[in-house]
Design a protein around this motif. Structure first.
Motif, PDB file in Angstrom:
ATOM      1  N   PRO A  47       0.813  -1.226   0.000  1.00  0.00           N
ATOM      2  CA  PRO A  47       0.000   0.000   0.000  1.00  0.00           C
ATOM      3  C   PRO A  47       0.843   1.272   0.000  1.00  0.00           C
ATOM      4  O   PRO A  47       0.374   2.322  -0.444  1.00  0.00           O
ATOM      5  CB  PRO A  47      -0.823  -0.121   1.289  1.00  0.00           C
ATOM      6  CG  PRO A  47      -0.076  -1.085   2.139  1.00  0.00           C
ATOM      7  CD  PRO A  47       0.589  -2.047   1.202  1.00  0.00           C
TER       8      PRO A  47
ATOM      9  N   ASN B 226      -6.961   4.039   0.153  1.00  0.00           N
ATOM     10  CA  ASN B 226      -5.510   4.178   0.182  1.00  0.00           C
ATOM     11  C   ASN B 226      -5.166   5.655  -0.036  1.00  0.00           C
ATOM     12  O   ASN B 226      -5.569   6.237  -1.042  1.00  0.00           O
ATOM     13  CB  ASN B 226      -4.897   3.310  -0.923  1.00  0.00           C
ATOM     14  CG  ASN B 226      -3.390   3.396  -0.944  1.00  0.00           C
ATOM     15  OD1 ASN B 226      -2.810   4.486  -0.925  1.00  0.00           O
ATOM     16  ND2 ASN B 226      -2.733   2.257  -0.978  1.00  0.00           N
TER      17      ASN B 226
ATOM     18  N   GLN C  64     -12.825   5.725  -4.126  1.00  0.00           N
ATOM     19  CA  GLN C  64     -12.591   4.434  -3.475  1.00  0.00           C
ATOM     20  C   GLN C  64     -13.719   4.032  -2.528  1.00  0.00           C
ATOM     21  O   GLN C  64     -13.458   3.661  -1.388  1.00  0.00           O
ATOM     22  CB  GLN C  64     -11.266   4.460  -2.705  1.00  0.00           C
ATOM     23  CG  GLN C  64     -10.066   4.804  -3.577  1.00  0.00           C
ATOM     24  CD  GLN C  64      -8.752   4.762  -2.807  1.00  0.00           C
ATOM     25  OE1 GLN C  64      -8.298   3.719  -2.370  1.00  0.00           O
ATOM     26  NE2 GLN C  64      -8.129   5.916  -2.633  1.00  0.00           N
TER      27      GLN C  64
ATOM     28  N   ASN D  24      -9.830  -0.619  -0.253  1.00  0.00           N
ATOM     29  CA  ASN D  24      -8.516  -0.936  -0.824  1.00  0.00           C
ATOM     30  C   ASN D  24      -8.641  -2.141  -1.757  1.00  0.00           C
ATOM     31  O   ASN D  24      -8.711  -3.272  -1.319  1.00  0.00           O
ATOM     32  CB  ASN D  24      -7.549  -1.232   0.334  1.00  0.00           C
ATOM     33  CG  ASN D  24      -6.219  -1.785  -0.149  1.00  0.00           C
ATOM     34  OD1 ASN D  24      -5.794  -1.499  -1.268  1.00  0.00           O
ATOM     35  ND2 ASN D  24      -5.575  -2.583   0.679  1.00  0.00           N
TER      36      ASN D  24
ATOM     37  N   SER E 259      -3.756  -3.355   3.364  1.00  0.00           N
ATOM     38  CA  SER E 259      -3.320  -2.136   4.028  1.00  0.00           C
ATOM     39  C   SER E 259      -2.416  -2.524   5.202  1.00  0.00           C
ATOM     40  O   SER E 259      -2.436  -3.672   5.645  1.00  0.00           O
ATOM     41  CB  SER E 259      -4.537  -1.370   4.530  1.00  0.00           C
ATOM     42  OG  SER E 259      -5.174  -2.121   5.538  1.00  0.00           O
TER      43      SER E 259
END
Lengths: 200, 558
Positions: free
Chosen positions: A100, B304, B314, B318, B354
């Motif tokens: 990420p 993100n 988003q 994620n 994440s």
């Protein structure tokens, strides 16, 4: 250890491994294959989409698409045997494995945004996340309904069709959660594009 | 987000409901009672045991251990030989060649130890024969091995002043035949109905030139989940549409992962003649699971920051490395289940989770996979923590600790300490080597703290026999193939040996009747103590390394 007790100890292990291997490694997969072919022949063979004798693809496996008159699938990180990018290579599945915080993640997204904007310059809507991120398998046949509607204007213009008709087609191909609560709403791009071809 | 809640509730509810009858059934099998499947399967069992020359005599712990080790050694050698020779063997439509020695060894160890760490891509490396007769067979036999070890430990608690722990051969055969095979058969067919492929044919090629790999997938995926093995037929594992085509197939697979581990709690309660003991362990596991799931799901549903800055919408969360059909809820639940157990199947790429969403699976693995845990191994791991729990409680009141009437003394605590501390030692030393040795460093693919997490995850996964990966790490190198194979062996047999020694020692003890000073081990107080012990040992051992990896990454990501 005398030879006799050694062979007495080895026998259950040896025969056990052989016998259980035959049961679980040969008879079991054969039985499952036989029953699967009888009960679910289409699914067992890969849910293939055919036109006459030709195999067009699988309803479950996406394909790389860059024709502006078709709906695009998600970015794919699969590689070819030469190690170069080969999107939707269903002989070597895989994701990007970008973390990420990896700057490459944003760079890949920016390239993808530029491609989408170049094909559809007038579209000011924010790009939906699934159109700029690679799936885990690299073979994802689905996009979110938002990602399909984002592309509706481009597809309509390229095909010379009214956008409302394209949006209706997307709506008709949007699957809700399975059994009402499992999974996310989605559109199968393979099926949507096949339906698109019949729209004229 | 209410479907996310519904899915989680339906999942846990169904898991707990199904685990009770299945646990009773498994308990009956392990105690040699007749079941509904005996008319069909007992003749097979009798024939196989007769061929093996097994009469079913009681084994003391050393003989039991010897049998388990020999069974695994021969099984591992068979896989190794198959992988080296697959180029000359049938059922190889893709013309796959034999594997290099380091990779064949790593893979044989990996599947024999129920780890299923994979440094190869299935569809690019393995013949159909290697998959079904090598890898899938060990999916069955490694799970049966852990059920047998658990059965021996539970008999150690249940029996009084006895030397025998049961017969290992009988336990191995019965676990495979009555528990794993029938369940796999049903699951495999359910998966095919959803679109999981099952054929001996090679790849098909479309008119536009897309090659699509096929194979006997459903039969392998069923036992891969039920046996908490996790090794994918395809490189993308359960993210691949042919391994996991629909949200329902994903739900069934998640259920399959934790079904037997949860049921074994009930089998344990039945075997020690106090079902409340099984419920207490199951309650501790479930509560820890809920906390982990909530953390992962909330972390993954956030956007993100990198992508938010360049204007990406988003709402889905994620999505790098995730499949649209599962979405964030279906992925977070899967990631939590697969690492709570020693499964290691993935329906997303964990490397792209994440930072906090990746921390939870990593930590669940590092806790020793005792939150449900692997088939058999999860419960024997949790029983070790229960002994630590009564030991600490005993120290506080100054009484000799007891569990289920067995006095827990110096020898028992030594075995418990070895089994609990060996895997973390391998994780930490291995990670240190991975980030220090020049030969190892080029394998790291992501920059910064995330790269460190890749190495930490690899050794955590191997030493705890999970098998999932932060797969950006290029682990198909001699360094990783050999060191991770070593980590898998220590993690598996460094636990099994002390557990069986413990079982032998416990079986010889008498059962002290309950008195007013006995600590009850079925109460909410003990459940809380047990959870505290698990979390404390895990936190003390791994917080520093987690701070260097996912926590540092989370703080740097903005």
């Amino acid at each position: 250890m005398p030879a006799r007790t050694f062979s007495a100890r080895l026998r259950p292990a040896l025969v056990g491994v052989l016998g259980l291997s035959t049961l679980t490694g040969i008879l079991y997969p054969l039985a499952v294959t036989g029953l699967a072919k009888a009960l679910f022949p289409r699914q067992a063979g890969g849910s293939l989409l055919r036109s006459g004798n030709q195999v067009l693809g699988s309803a479950l496996i996406g394909q790389a698409i860059n024709d502006p008159g078709l709906f695009w699938t998600r970015p794919s990180a699969t590689l070819g045997t030469d190690g170069r990018p080969a999107p939707y290579n269903a002989l070597a599945s895989g994701g990007s494995n970008l973390g990420p915080s990896n700057p490459e993640l944003a760079r890949a997204a920016q390239i993808r945004i530029a491609l989408l904007k170049a094909a559809d310059p007038g579209n000011q809507a924010p790009v939906p996340v699934d159109l700029v991120t690679a799936s885990g398998s690299g073979l994802d046949p689905h996009i979110t309904p938002e990602a399909a509607l984002y592309q509706a204007g481009r597809v309509a213009r390229a095909r010379g069709l009214p956008e409302a008709g394209i949006r209706a087609l997307v709506a008709a191909h949007t699957e809700g959660p399975q059994l009402g609560f499992l999974g996310a709403p989605r559109v199968n791009v393979m099926k949507l594009n096949l339906a698109l071809a019949e729209l004229r | 987000m209410n479907t996310a809640w519904l899915q989680a509730l339906a999942y846990l509810g169904l898991l707990l409901i199904l685990s009770a009858p299945l646990g009773t059934y498994i308990g009956r099998i392990l105690e040699g009672e007749r079941t509904i499947l005996h008319p069909a399967l007992a003749p097979v069992e009798r024939a196989l045991l007769r061929l093996m020359g097994v009469q079913g005599e009681e084994m003391e712990w050393k003989a039991y251990t010897g049998a388990i080790l020999l069974f695994n050694l021969l099984g591992g050698l068979a896989v190794f030989a198959l992988l080296k020779g697959q180029g000359h063997l049938p059922l190889n439509p893709g013309h796959m060649g034999g594997l290099p020695t380091d990779l064949a060894f790593n893979t044989a160890v990996s599947f024999t130890t129920n780890t299923n760490w994979q440094t190869y891509g299935g569809e690019t490396t393995m013949s159909h024969l290697s998959q079904m007769l090598g890898l899938a067979v060990q999916n069955f036999l490694s799970a049966a091995t852990a059920i047998a070890v658990l059965a021996a430990l539970v008999r150690g608690f249940a029996r009084r002043e006895s030397k025998g722990l049961g017969n290992a051969w009988v336990d191995l055969v019965r676990s495979t035949l009555y528990i794993l095979l029938p369940l796999s058969f049903i699951f495999a067919l359910a998966l095919v109905s959803q679109g999981v492929v099952q054929t001996f044919a090679g790849a098909v090629h479309t008119a536009s030139g897309q090659g699509i790999a096929l194979g006997p997938v459903a039969s392998q995926v069923a036992i891969k989940m039920l046996g908490t093995n996790g090794g994918g037929f395809f490189n993308a594992n359960a993210a691949h549409p042919f391994e996991n085509p629909t949200p329902l197939s994903s739900f069934l697979q998640m259920l399959a992962i934790l079904l037997i581990p949860a049921a074994l709690c009930h089998a344990f309660g039945r075997m020690v003649r106090d079902r409340r003991q099984g419920w207490a362990l199951l309650a501790a596991m479930t509560l820890l699971f809920v906390g982990a799931l909530a953390t992962t799901a909330s972390a993954e549903s956030r956007p993100n920051p990198q992508l938010a800055q360049i204007g990406v919408a988003q709402p889905a969360g994620n999505m790098e490395g995730k499949e649209v059909r599962f979405g964030v809820p279906g992925t977070a639940l899967f990631a939590t289940a697969t690492t709570a157990a020693s499964c290691g199947a993935v329906n997303s790429t964990h490397d792209s989770l994440s930072p906090l969403g990746g921390l939870v699976p990593l930590w669940l693995i590092q806790l020793g996979e005792v939150v449900f845990g692997g088939v058999g191994s999860g419960l024997y791991g949790m029983l070790l923590f229960a002994l630590v729990g009564v030991f600490i409680s005993g120290l506080m009141v100054g009484r000799t600790p007891e569990y289920l009437g067995k006095k827990i003394e110096a020898f028992e605590m030594k075995m418990v300490s070895i089994a609990i501390l060996l895997p973390p030692a391998v994780v930490l030393v291995g990670t240190a080597l991975g980030v220090l040795l020049p030969a190892a460093l080029p394998s790291v693919s992501n920059p910064g703290p995330h790269g460190f997490t890749e190495v930490l995850y690899a050794f955590s996964s191997a030493a705890n026999n999970n098998g999932s990966a932060f797969a950006g790490l290029n682990a198909n190198t001699p360094f990783y193939n050999w060191t991770l194979a070593f980590a898998m062996l220590v993690g598996r047999y460094g636990t099994i040996l002390p557990v069986l020694a413990l079982a032998g020692s416990l079986a010889r003890k008498k059962i002290t009747p309950e008195g007013p000073g006995t600590l009850p081990t079925h109460t909410p107080l003990f459940v809380a103590t047990l959870m505290g012990v698990v979390l404390l040992v895990g936190a003390l051992t791994f917080l520093p390394s987690l701070a260097l990896g996912p926590i540092a990454e989370q703080l740097s990501l903005r």
